[in-house]
Design a protein around this motif. Structure first.
Motif, PDB file in Angstrom:
ATOM      1  N   THR A 232      25.973 -15.244  -7.540  1.00  0.00           N
ATOM      2  CA  THR A 232      24.657 -15.566  -8.104  1.00  0.00           C
ATOM      3  C   THR A 232      24.760 -16.623  -9.204  1.00  0.00           C
ATOM      4  O   THR A 232      23.769 -17.188  -9.632  1.00  0.00           O
ATOM      5  N   ALA A 233      25.995 -16.846  -9.679  1.00  0.00           N
ATOM      6  CA  ALA A 233      26.273 -17.923 -10.641  1.00  0.00           C
ATOM      7  C   ALA A 233      27.782 -18.112 -10.681  1.00  0.00           C
ATOM      8  O   ALA A 233      28.528 -17.320 -10.095  1.00  0.00           O
TER       9      ALA A 233
ATOM     10  N   VAL B 159      29.190 -16.975 -15.971  1.00  0.00           N
ATOM     11  CA  VAL B 159      28.364 -15.762 -16.066  1.00  0.00           C
ATOM     12  C   VAL B 159      29.197 -14.605 -15.511  1.00  0.00           C
ATOM     13  O   VAL B 159      29.336 -14.433 -14.298  1.00  0.00           O
TER      14      VAL B 159
ATOM     15  N   ALA C 294      28.023 -12.272 -12.797  1.00  0.00           N
ATOM     16  CA  ALA C 294      27.624 -12.839 -11.494  1.00  0.00           C
ATOM     17  C   ALA C 294      27.936 -11.853 -10.369  1.00  0.00           C
ATOM     18  O   ALA C 294      28.935 -11.129 -10.403  1.00  0.00           O
TER      19      ALA C 294
ATOM     20  N   ALA D 178      20.389 -17.772  -6.240  1.00  0.00           N
ATOM     21  CA  ALA D 178      21.526 -18.024  -7.130  1.00  0.00           C
ATOM     22  C   ALA D 178      21.149 -19.123  -8.115  1.00  0.00           C
ATOM     23  O   ALA D 178      20.172 -19.848  -7.934  1.00  0.00           O
ATOM     24  N   ILE D 179      21.954 -19.203  -9.156  1.00  0.00           N
ATOM     25  CA  ILE D 179      21.729 -20.202 -10.217  1.00  0.00           C
ATOM     26  C   ILE D 179      22.996 -21.029 -10.353  1.00  0.00           C
ATOM     27  O   ILE D 179      24.111 -20.481 -10.224  1.00  0.00           O
TER      28      ILE D 179
ATOM     29  N   PHE E 188      17.825 -23.437 -10.003  1.00  0.00           N
ATOM     30  CA  PHE E 188      17.567 -22.103  -9.457  1.00  0.00           C
ATOM     31  C   PHE E 188      17.205 -22.303  -7.990  1.00  0.00           C
ATOM     32  O   PHE E 188      16.250 -23.033  -7.681  1.00  0.00           O
TER      33      PHE E 188
ATOM     34  N   LEU F 251      22.148 -20.225 -18.877  1.00  0.00           N
ATOM     35  CA  LEU F 251      22.535 -19.618 -17.591  1.00  0.00           C
ATOM     36  C   LEU F 251      22.608 -18.102 -17.706  1.00  0.00           C
ATOM     37  O   LEU F 251      22.093 -17.367 -16.861  1.00  0.00           O
ATOM     38  N   ASN F 252      23.211 -17.616 -18.783  1.00  0.00           N
ATOM     39  CA  ASN F 252      23.346 -16.151 -18.927  1.00  0.00           C
ATOM     40  C   ASN F 252      22.002 -15.483 -19.169  1.00  0.00           C
ATOM     41  O   ASN F 252      21.731 -14.417 -18.622  1.00  0.00           O
TER      42      ASN F 252
ATOM     43  N   HIS G 111      20.157 -15.642 -15.842  1.00  0.00           N
ATOM     44  CA  HIS G 111      20.795 -14.730 -14.885  1.00  0.00           C
ATOM     45  C   HIS G 111      20.400 -13.288 -15.207  1.00  0.00           C
ATOM     46  O   HIS G 111      20.032 -12.519 -14.311  1.00  0.00           O
TER      47      HIS G 111
ATOM     48  N   PHE H 226      18.709 -11.033 -12.488  1.00  0.00           N
ATOM     49  CA  PHE H 226      19.656 -10.120 -11.841  1.00  0.00           C
ATOM     50  C   PHE H 226      19.968  -8.924 -12.722  1.00  0.00           C
ATOM     51  O   PHE H 226      20.868  -8.146 -12.451  1.00  0.00           O
TER      52      PHE H 226
END
Ligand SMILES: Nc1ncnc2c1ncn2[C@@H]1O[C@H](COP(=O)(O)OP(=O)(O)O)[C@@H](O)[C@H]1O
Ligand SMILES: N[C@@H](CC(=O)OP(=O)(O)O)C(=O)O
Length: 499
Positions: free
Chosen positions: A252-253, A258, A261, A331-332, A414, A464-465, A468, A472
């Protein structure tokens, strides 16, 4: 183009399954074969998959570890008169010894090392390294690794044969260092693979390289072995292309950024292409095209956890059918160190052709743009770190507009359900606004699966974190990009982040 002769008789290889073998491409990148131990692990993985699942593979292999980077560095040193391949030689000769490979394999690899050294001597003498010569020298990495793996497989009873891709007919077109495979060669490639299978042989094919129409070695751009794998998949009509990594599939990253992920079970070709293009290192950006055109599914697997199902990449209809729910975000990913160019021209207010003038300058400078945002009198666009505008191009733009360059930016993308982009953007902006993270650009609409924003490099990891965690549900780590969550960058909202 669909292959006509897909299937040949099952070869001599002992296959446990009674049904006809599943023909698969198994691609292994540099990190999967970084040393003798990992080469041996990959060989065991291939043999056990053949025995337990009855698959008949064509293996696509990259150079061992960082050999490509080492050869490139050796080329640059040769330009200064210093020829040194000691690091490359040590890795390969030590691997040959550790794997106890036959003298004949050692002789082949030593011969390739000598040829590489001779070429570097030539570069050192003429003090010139053309794109064509650079492609030729980097090709030695894949050519050596294929011989090492093929010999290792033969030692454990798998009748593997090393194949420089051009011996199968892989023909390239385009510029040295950034070529693509010419689809016209697909029938010849299919026949070559069929012939090898009918002789009961397992081809170990060099990824990343091919011959152009004049028989000169050319490379498919960094990470190009993924493209070789999907080209073979499309040309022969394999049942599946497997891309073996050191993670449980497409995540997902980036798991190095991350830590929370998660593996993504299903991804469409289009989503995979967007993710790869915008920074997901896990696949080469254009490697999805051959698979999409031929309808060959791609599966990203973990060579250290082979029983994990990994990520299935296939056409949209298949993926929608397999997904229980359509995720808002699949996902990112992020692309760092980009430069944003702001071009503002009040003089062009109301006059047509402003954008055309700007893009004409970019085209003549041969730069490609990732993200664009426009208004009546301005345009902002991003260039990735390998690209930059020439002084002449900057001067030409300055004649019609004020030009501002903003370096050290990141594109955070994204990929997901484009039909719900409003909901996606709302959530992204809410969590970023709560932490005073400034979004400098946004791009959405051109692709139905991708929304991209631009932030400053030093806040990309936190962004990003945060994002995410938003989609998620994973907790924030103690630190993001060197920023401890408790001591965030000035002005960030700790309570919102903690929440
Ligand atoms: N979205 C992502 N999904 C999976 N891996 C990712 C992603 N983004 C970045 N990566 C990183 O890419 C690495 C695999 O790429 P790479 O090292 O080039 O493999 P190989 O050498 O096998 O091609 C993984 O170890 C992971 O850290
Ligand atoms: N060895 C080449 C080709 C390649 O695809 O490598 P990897 O599979 O390790 O990304 C490179 O480093 O670009």
């Amino acid at each position: 183009w669909r292959p006509t002769s897909r299937r040949m008789a099952a070869p001599r290889i002992v296959m446990s399954a009674l049904s006809p073998p599943r023909h698969v491409v198994m691609k292994f990148g540099g990190s999967s074969v970084a040393n003798a131990e990992r080469v041996s692990h990959v060989a065991e993985l291939i043999a056990s998959q053949m025995a337990e699942e009855g698959t008949l593979p064509a293996v696509v292999l990259s150079a061992m570890g960082k050999t490509t980077n080492c050869i490139i560095a050796a080329g640059e040193r040769a330009l200064e008169g210093r020829v040194d391949v000691s690091e490359i030689r040590s890795l390969h000769l030590e691997s040959l010894a550790a794997l106890e490979l036959p003298i004949s394999t050692g002789a082949e690899v030593r011969g390739l090392l000598r040829d590489l050294e001779s070429l570097l001597d030539g570069v050192s003498m003429v003090r010139e390294l053309t794109p064509r010569t650079k492609d030729l020298i980097v090709s030695f990495g894949e050519r050596m690794s294929c011989r090492v793996l093929a010999a290792t497989l033969s030692k454990i009873g798998v009748p593997a044969v090393p194949c420089d891709a051009w011996t199968l007919g892989v023909r390239t077109k385009g510029m040295f260092g950034d070529s693509v495979v010419d689809e016209a060669c697909y029938p010849e490639v299919a026949r070559s693979i069929s012939d090898l299978f009918s002789q009961g042989q397992v081809p170990i094919v060099t990824g990343f390289i091919g011959h152009d129409a004049d028989g000169r070695v050319a490379t498919l751009g960094r990470g190009g072995s993924d493209l070789t794998a999907t080209v073979l998949g499309a040309a022969f009509g394999f049942d599946e292309v497997q891309v073996w990594k050191d993670v449980d599939g497409m995540m997902t990253a980036d798991p190095r950024v991350v830590r929370a992920a998660l593996p993504v079970p299903f991804v469409t070709y289009e989503e995979a292409a967007e993710l790869a293009y915008f920074g997901a290192q896990v696949l080469h950006p254009i490697s999805m095209q051959p698979a999409l055109r031929a309808g060959v599914p791609v599966r990203v697997k973990n060579s250290y956890n082979p029983t994990h199902c990994g990520t299935l990449i296939a056409e949209e209809a298949t993926i929608k059918e397999r997904r229980s729910v359509a995720p808002l975000v699949t996902a990112i990913t992020s692309k760092r160190h980009v430069t944003v160019i702001d071009v503002v021209s009040l003089r062009m207010l109301g006059s047509h052709g402003f954008l055309a003038r700007v893009f004409d300058v970019l085209a003549r400078d041969r730069v490609s743009v990732d993200v664009v945002a426009t208004s009546e009198v301005s345009v902002s666009l991003s260039l990735d770190e390998e690209q930059s505008l020439s002084p002449a191009a900057l001067e030409e733009l300055s004649e019609i507009a004020q030009v501002e360059l903003k370096h050290d930016r990141s594109i955070v993308s994204f990929v997901g359900d484009g039909s719900r982009s409003t909901e996606l953007i709302a959530q992204v902006f809410a969590v970023l606004a709560a932490n005073d993270l400034r979004v400098e650009m946004i791009s959405q609409g051109a692709s139905k699966v991708n929304v991209a924003i631009v932030v400053q490099d030093d806040q990309a990891e936190l962004a990003l974190n945060l994002i995410h965690g938003c989609f998620f549900g994973a907790p924030l780590p103690a630190t993001c990009g060197g920023l401890a969550v408790g001591e965030l960058a000035p002005g960030l909202n700790a309570s919102a982040v903690a929440a």
